[in-house]
Design a protein around this motif. Structure first.
Motif, PDB file in Angstrom:
ATOM      1  N   LEU A 161      -1.587  12.565   3.335  1.00 38.93           N
ATOM      2  CA  LEU A 161      -0.622  11.923   2.441  1.00 38.93           C
ATOM      3  C   LEU A 161      -0.757  10.405   2.415  1.00 38.93           C
ATOM      4  O   LEU A 161      -0.727   9.792   1.346  1.00 38.93           O
ATOM      5  CB  LEU A 161       0.801  12.315   2.844  1.00 38.93           C
ATOM      6  CG  LEU A 161       1.926  11.745   1.968  1.00 38.93           C
ATOM      7  CD1 LEU A 161       1.752  12.176   0.528  1.00 38.93           C
ATOM      8  CD2 LEU A 161       3.281  12.176   2.500  1.00 38.93           C
ATOM      9  N   LYS A 162      -0.907   9.769   3.577  1.00 30.66           N
ATOM     10  CA  LYS A 162      -0.995   8.312   3.633  1.00 30.66           C
ATOM     11  C   LYS A 162      -2.179   7.814   2.818  1.00 30.66           C
ATOM     12  O   LYS A 162      -2.052   6.885   2.009  1.00 30.66           O
ATOM     13  CB  LYS A 162      -1.120   7.848   5.090  1.00 30.66           C
ATOM     14  CG  LYS A 162      -1.216   6.337   5.248  1.00 30.66           C
ATOM     15  CD  LYS A 162      -1.361   5.955   6.710  1.00 30.66           C
ATOM     16  CE  LYS A 162      -1.542   4.454   6.861  1.00 30.66           C
ATOM     17  NZ  LYS A 162      -1.715   4.062   8.290  1.00 30.66           N
ATOM     18  N   GLU A 163      -3.334   8.423   3.037  1.00 27.49           N
ATOM     19  CA  GLU A 163      -4.540   8.028   2.312  1.00 27.49           C
ATOM     20  C   GLU A 163      -4.422   8.362   0.822  1.00 27.49           C
ATOM     21  O   GLU A 163      -4.937   7.644  -0.034  1.00 27.49           O
ATOM     22  CB  GLU A 163      -5.775   8.716   2.901  1.00 27.49           C
ATOM     23  CG  GLU A 163      -6.223   8.159   4.241  1.00 27.49           C
ATOM     24  CD  GLU A 163      -5.367   8.617   5.405  1.00 27.49           C
ATOM     25  OE1 GLU A 163      -4.448   9.441   5.179  1.00 27.49           O
ATOM     26  OE2 GLU A 163      -5.601   8.172   6.540  1.00 27.49           O
ATOM     27  N   PHE A 164      -3.724   9.438   0.524  1.00 28.54           N
ATOM     28  CA  PHE A 164      -3.489   9.828  -0.865  1.00 28.54           C
ATOM     29  C   PHE A 164      -2.685   8.752  -1.596  1.00 28.54           C
ATOM     30  O   PHE A 164      -3.010   8.384  -2.728  1.00 28.54           O
ATOM     31  CB  PHE A 164      -2.742  11.165  -0.906  1.00 28.54           C
ATOM     32  CG  PHE A 164      -2.291  11.585  -2.271  1.00 28.54           C
ATOM     33  CD1 PHE A 164      -3.170  12.161  -3.179  1.00 28.54           C
ATOM     34  CD2 PHE A 164      -0.965  11.404  -2.671  1.00 28.54           C
ATOM     35  CE1 PHE A 164      -2.752  12.539  -4.446  1.00 28.54           C
ATOM     36  CE2 PHE A 164      -0.543  11.785  -3.927  1.00 28.54           C
ATOM     37  CZ  PHE A 164      -1.437  12.351  -4.816  1.00 28.54           C
ATOM     38  N   VAL A 165      -1.646   8.242  -0.953  1.00 34.59           N
ATOM     39  CA  VAL A 165      -0.804   7.213  -1.567  1.00 34.59           C
ATOM     40  C   VAL A 165      -1.592   5.921  -1.774  1.00 34.59           C
ATOM     41  O   VAL A 165      -1.545   5.312  -2.854  1.00 34.59           O
ATOM     42  CB  VAL A 165       0.450   6.939  -0.698  1.00 34.59           C
ATOM     43  CG1 VAL A 165       1.229   5.738  -1.238  1.00 34.59           C
ATOM     44  CG2 VAL A 165       1.352   8.165  -0.657  1.00 34.59           C
ATOM     45  N   ILE A 166      -2.343   5.499  -0.736  1.00 31.40           N
ATOM     46  CA  ILE A 166      -3.130   4.264  -0.846  1.00 31.40           C
ATOM     47  C   ILE A 166      -4.195   4.399  -1.934  1.00 31.40           C
ATOM     48  O   ILE A 166      -4.372   3.515  -2.775  1.00 31.40           O
ATOM     49  CB  ILE A 166      -3.796   3.932   0.507  1.00 31.40           C
ATOM     50  CG1 ILE A 166      -2.731   3.626   1.561  1.00 31.40           C
ATOM     51  CG2 ILE A 166      -4.747   2.731   0.356  1.00 31.40           C
ATOM     52  CD1 ILE A 166      -3.280   3.476   2.967  1.00 31.40           C
ATOM     53  N   GLY A 167      -4.912   5.518  -1.919  1.00 30.54           N
ATOM     54  CA  GLY A 167      -5.945   5.749  -2.928  1.00 30.54           C
ATOM     55  C   GLY A 167      -5.375   5.829  -4.339  1.00 30.54           C
ATOM     56  O   GLY A 167      -5.986   5.336  -5.293  1.00 30.54           O
ATOM     57  N   SER A 168      -4.198   6.454  -4.475  1.00 32.59           N
ATOM     58  CA  SER A 168      -3.547   6.558  -5.782  1.00 32.59           C
ATOM     59  C   SER A 168      -3.199   5.175  -6.326  1.00 32.59           C
ATOM     60  O   SER A 168      -3.409   4.885  -7.514  1.00 32.59           O
ATOM     61  CB  SER A 168      -2.275   7.409  -5.679  1.00 32.59           C
ATOM     62  OG  SER A 168      -2.590   8.739  -5.369  1.00 32.59           O
ATOM     63  N   PHE A 169      -2.677   4.324  -5.458  1.00 36.19           N
ATOM     64  CA  PHE A 169      -2.309   2.958  -5.870  1.00 36.19           C
ATOM     65  C   PHE A 169      -3.545   2.193  -6.340  1.00 36.19           C
ATOM     66  O   PHE A 169      -3.542   1.573  -7.409  1.00 36.19           O
ATOM     67  CB  PHE A 169      -1.639   2.220  -4.716  1.00 36.19           C
ATOM     68  CG  PHE A 169      -1.364   0.771  -5.012  1.00 36.19           C
ATOM     69  CD1 PHE A 169      -0.277   0.404  -5.786  1.00 36.19           C
ATOM     70  CD2 PHE A 169      -2.204  -0.226  -4.526  1.00 36.19           C
ATOM     71  CE1 PHE A 169      -0.027  -0.930  -6.077  1.00 36.19           C
ATOM     72  CE2 PHE A 169      -1.971  -1.562  -4.811  1.00 36.19           C
ATOM     73  CZ  PHE A 169      -0.876  -1.918  -5.585  1.00 36.19           C
TER      74      PHE A 169
END
Length: 237
Positions: A161-169
């Motif tokens: 989830l953490k990497e998903f949020v950063i990558g999405s941004f």
């Protein structure tokens, strides 16, 4: 053939969600433009609190694929200009997280489990886990891949989830800026339906697509080859 049927049967609910998330934004695009055109003067008079409410609501509707992300950014640019970035970017990220959790709740890990018997599919998922921020960012930067569908695939792959949020941004930022800029440049709101005819916009979209394809190809090709070689070594040992 039996394996394919079994695979489709195991993931029927997930594929149904995927189809819905891909089609719904297309259906609602024209309706959004029509409503915005009809109530343009009222929307222009919206106070700050109304826009806060707008971005909260669109976070949910984008997550459920009820509203297209590109049109939300275009509308934001048209009505708010560059200031709209402070609302639409957090709205995009929140929508991504909501959609991510929604897909995981529906799928319950069945899709990833059904792929364990396929070495290439397993290698792809392992690649996502090894380079999650790069994979998410390159996936999100492409304007042609539906927002909700990209969330669906990344949730299926059990992206952290953490990497998903950063990558999405990171991935959504360029296309969001472009969409807000285009919306800000539009003179008449009905022209929202014809933004793709602009040569500059077409060149920018083409550039983002190329970045997405090249980036994903490079990351996946290297890691998948390593995964397959490691898998062969395990089998021999």
């Amino acid at each position: 053939m039996n394996k394919i049927k079994q695979f489709l049967k195991q993931n029927a609910s997930s594929f149904s969600v995927g189809g819905g998330l891909s089609i719904l934004p297309i259906i609602t695009s024209s309706s959004i433009v029509s409503l915005a055109y009809t109530y343009e003067s009222e929307i222009l008079a919206f106070p700050f609190s109304y826009w806060v409410m707008f971005f909260i609501i669109t976070s949910i509707t984008m997550a459920c694929a009820l509203t297209p992300t590109t049109f939300i950014a275009l509308l934001t640019g048209y009505f708010l200009g560059w200031e709209g970035l402070f609302g639409v970017i957090p709205s995009y990220v929140i929508a991504s997280v909501i959609c991510y959790h929604l897909v995981k709740w529906i799928d319950q890990g069945k899709f990833a489990s059904s792929l364990e018997k396929y070495p290439i599919a397993t290698a792809i998922i392992n690649t996502v886990h090894k380079s999650p921020i790069k994979i998410v960012a390159f996936t999100k930067v492409s304007p042609i891949l539906p927002f909700a569908l990209s969330n669906l695939m990344l949730a299926w792959a059990k992206t952290p989830l953490k990497e998903f949020v950063i990558g999405s941004f990171i991935g959504m930022l360029p296309r969001t800026i472009v969409s807000v800029w285009v919306g800000k440049s539009i003179v008449e709101i009905q022209d929202l339906s014809n933004v793709n005819s602009n040569t500059i916009v077409q060149l920018i979209i083409g550039g983002l697509i190329i970045i997405s394809i090249v980036g994903l190809t490079r990351v996946f090709s290297k890691n998948i080859q390593r995964e397959l070689e490691a898998s062969k070594q395990k089998d021999h040992s």
